[in-house]
Design a protein around this motif. Structure first.
Motif, PDB file in Angstrom:
ATOM      1  N   ILE B  24       0.836  -1.199   0.000  1.00 34.36           N
ATOM      2  CA  ILE B  24       0.000   0.000   0.000  1.00 34.36           C
ATOM      3  C   ILE B  24       0.870   1.248   0.000  1.00 34.36           C
ATOM      4  O   ILE B  24       0.609   2.211  -0.711  1.00 34.36           O
ATOM      5  CB  ILE B  24      -0.962  -0.025   1.197  1.00 34.36           C
ATOM      6  N   ALA B  25       1.960   1.194   0.779  1.00 36.00           N
ATOM      7  CA  ALA B  25       2.887   2.323   0.784  1.00 36.00           C
ATOM      8  C   ALA B  25       3.457   2.523  -0.616  1.00 36.00           C
ATOM      9  O   ALA B  25       3.554   3.649  -1.105  1.00 36.00           O
ATOM     10  CB  ALA B  25       4.007   2.081   1.792  1.00 36.00           C
ATOM     11  N   THR B  28       0.954   4.106  -2.851  1.00 37.85           N
ATOM     12  CA  THR B  28       0.824   5.529  -2.519  1.00 37.85           C
ATOM     13  C   THR B  28       1.983   6.328  -3.101  1.00 37.85           C
ATOM     14  O   THR B  28       1.784   7.385  -3.699  1.00 37.85           O
ATOM     15  CB  THR B  28       0.782   5.721  -0.992  1.00 37.85           C
ATOM     16  N   VAL B  29       3.200   5.807  -2.929  1.00 39.50           N
ATOM     17  CA  VAL B  29       4.372   6.515  -3.457  1.00 39.50           C
ATOM     18  C   VAL B  29       4.238   6.684  -4.970  1.00 39.50           C
ATOM     19  O   VAL B  29       4.464   7.773  -5.516  1.00 39.50           O
ATOM     20  CB  VAL B  29       5.677   5.749  -3.116  1.00 39.50           C
ATOM     21  N   MET B  32       1.657   9.268  -5.786  1.00 39.00           N
ATOM     22  CA  MET B  32       2.173  10.606  -5.483  1.00 39.00           C
ATOM     23  C   MET B  32       3.163  11.046  -6.554  1.00 39.00           C
ATOM     24  O   MET B  32       3.200  12.199  -6.937  1.00 39.00           O
ATOM     25  CB  MET B  32       2.869  10.622  -4.114  1.00 39.00           C
ATOM     26  N   VAL B  35       1.319  12.607  -9.418  1.00 43.41           N
ATOM     27  CA  VAL B  35       0.773  13.960  -9.281  1.00 43.41           C
ATOM     28  C   VAL B  35       1.872  14.998  -9.093  1.00 43.41           C
ATOM     29  O   VAL B  35       1.654  16.176  -9.294  1.00 43.41           O
ATOM     30  CB  VAL B  35      -0.249  14.090  -8.129  1.00 43.41           C
TER      31      VAL B  35
END
Lengths: 291, 250
Positions: B24-25, B28-29, B32, B35
């Motif tokens: 999950i990390a 997310t990375v 990110m 974006v």
């Protein structure tokens, strides 16, 4: 199936009693937003800035700890004003305990609560039920990304700071992101944002973990297992220990890390099982004297 | 035995949870990373407040609180919104809309809690918000030999940041052109010139200094400056003798 959550309290003590903390919470959320809006709308400057960082009465700095954490992780050491502001906010929420910010201050709470309310009305059922612990992954991932790429990258999509900033400074296309969170909570994952993804909640959970103020199932022998508190609780897994595992000798204290201190459990409980207690030690006694 | 079993399960569960958390990390990375914008990718005409630290650091330091925006008495500063060219929540201004009025007390700087607007900026004249560039000579009235002079007249540092340099007007043959000339060592990038330009679209624009400025190679030396510094030519006579170039077969 019962007609309505907290019906017994409403019947016995009236609607107001069954919604007292909910109403107080909405009042708190509205007045904090109102205080911020007084400046730009009416030129009355009690507080300047927004929830990310603000200045109260032109003297007291206040800073969102998650914002400071991101800035530090990105490799920037800020001015003392920002550090002091974060220290004040951390001290405040440590005293209140749990994730009080989430339930009493966060502007996003109204959005996600509405989504959850509508979800119950429409009886939406979804297949995706991830454990709430995935927020730790998001929390870690957001910080790793912040350290890795340029700038506070979580703030490029953070709907929480976006919503408050948008209400004060203009929302633009920001509504799209808020609507996305609303729909995500409504149709995809129940309590998806607040209870599964938001790293600010994790951050405040860490702040409020050791607070002296605790919610306690002090009268748990009286519990008639109506399950209403599970329905209203934003983090129902924290109720299982204090309520159901009394015989296994579990503590009657509600885990402060995930508890948002919304106190809805106290609203809807007809048996007055829950109470607020203040103690610095990790243990507490129930009414019958068990520990 | 029962103890052992519960241990095994908890270890397996621990590894399982750790792996899931790492996944999950990782997601997310990656999200990110999608974006995130490379530094300096903000539009060159979205200017930062006076005293803002370099853009790469600014994006780490700014907490998107809007205190500078509320402190600005001229409503110059805005906070970037979702999908704006500047990263969401960061303060900027557009010179053509509302330029910086260069307040002596720099209220936006005083309001900044994080130091993203550096407290080290002592005088507003030392601010470097951007750099004015007379970008379109084909429409600038002064470049046609007319005496508009508006950008020069409104400049808060008139005759320092913008000067008028006389040039021969080849079109008429017997007039001068007064060319507005920006000096990058003085221009604060306040944007008054861009706002005041009388054209439909301004011929002089304030751009971020990263976009506007060239940079000399570190090894490069201006011969005439070196000569002036030394007091004489650095070339010894007769040392350098290149063959004269003549026409083919000459």
């Amino acid at each position: 199936m019962k007609a309505r959550v907290g019906q017994e309290v409403i019947d016995n003590f009236g609607w107001l009693r069954a919604h007292r903390f909910l109403l107080l919470r909405r009042f708190s959320q509205a007045s904090i937003l109102g205080l911020f809006l007084l400046g730009p709308w009416f030129d009355v400057w009690i507080i300047r800035g927004n929830l990310s960082s603000s200045e109260l009465l032109d003297t007291v700095p206040l800073t969102e700890p998650w914002m400071l954490l991101q800035s530090l992780v990105s490799g920037y050491w800020p001015e003392a004003t920002l550090l002091l502001g974060a220290a004040l906010v951390i001290a405040f929420y440590w005293v209140l305990g749990g994730r009080s910010y989430c339930a009493w201050v966060c502007p996003m709470n109204v959005v996600t609560d509405s989504a959850h309310w509508l979800r119950r009305q429409l009886k939406v059922r979804s297949q995706i039920n991830p454990p709430s612990s995935i927020r730790w992954g998001v929390f870690a991932g957001a910080l790793i990304a912040t350290a890795w790429v340029q700038g506070l990258v979580w703030e490029m999509i953070n709907p929480v700071s976006l919503l408050h900033r948008g209400l004060l400074f203009g929302m633009g296309a920001g509504w799209l992101l808020i609507a996305a969170v609303f729909l995500f909570d409504l149709f995809v994952v129940e309590k998806g944002w607040c209870a599964h993804l938001c790293p600010m909640g994790v951050c405040y959970g860490l702040v409020g973990k050791t607070s002296p103020l605790k919610v306690i199932a002090s009268n748990r022998e009286a519990c008639n297992q109506c399950m209403d508190c599970y329905v209203v609780c934003p983090e129902p897994h924290i109720l299982k220990g204090p309520l159901r595992e009394a015989k296994q000798g579990s503590s009657p204290l509600v885990s402060p890390q995930d508890c948002t201190r919304c106190l809805r459990c106290m609203d809807v409980c007809s048996q007055n099982v829950f109470d607020i207690t203040a103690s610095l030690s990790g243990s507490a006694r129930t009414k019958s004297g068990e520990q | 035995m029962a103890d052992k079993r519960s241990h095994t399960i908890s270890r397996r569960q621990f590894l399982h949870n750790t792996a899931k958390g790492a996944c999950i990390a990782g997601v997310t990375v990656a999200a990110m990373g999608l974006v995130a914008k490379p530094s300096g990718a903000a539009a060159p005409q979205m200017l930062r407040p006076p005293g803002a630290i370099p853009e790469a650091d600014f994006l780490d330091a700014c907490v998107r609180c809007g205190l500078c925006v509320e402190a600005c008495p001229y409503d110059t500063l805005k906070l970037a919104r979702l999908f704006d060219a500047a990263p969401m929540g960061t303060p900027y201004f557009e010179a053509r809309t509302i330029p910086c009025e260069m307040c002596d007390d720099i209220p936006c700087q005083q309001a900044c809690p994080s130091g993203a607007i550096s407290p080290d900026l002592a005088s507003i004249d030392d601010a470097r918000m951007g750099l004015a560039v007379l970008i379109d000579q084909e429409t600038c009235l002064n470049w046609q030999g007319l005496r508009c002079d508006v950008c020069y007249r409104v400049c808060p540092l008139i005759d320092e940041a913008i000067t008028l340099e006389a040039q021969r007007n080849i079109r008429t043959g017997h007039h001068a052109m007064f060319i507005p000339t920006v000096h990058s060592d003085v221009c604060t990038g306040c944007g008054k010139c861009e706002q005041a330009c009388v054209l439909e679209v301004s011929a002089i624009k304030v751009l971020s200094r990263e976009v506007a400025k060239g940079e000399l190679g570190s090894h490069y030396r201006w011969g005439w400056k070196e000569k002036e510094k030394a007091g004489h030519s650095l070339l010894e006579q007769d040392v350098l003798d290149l063959p004269d170039r003549r026409p083919e077969g000459g």
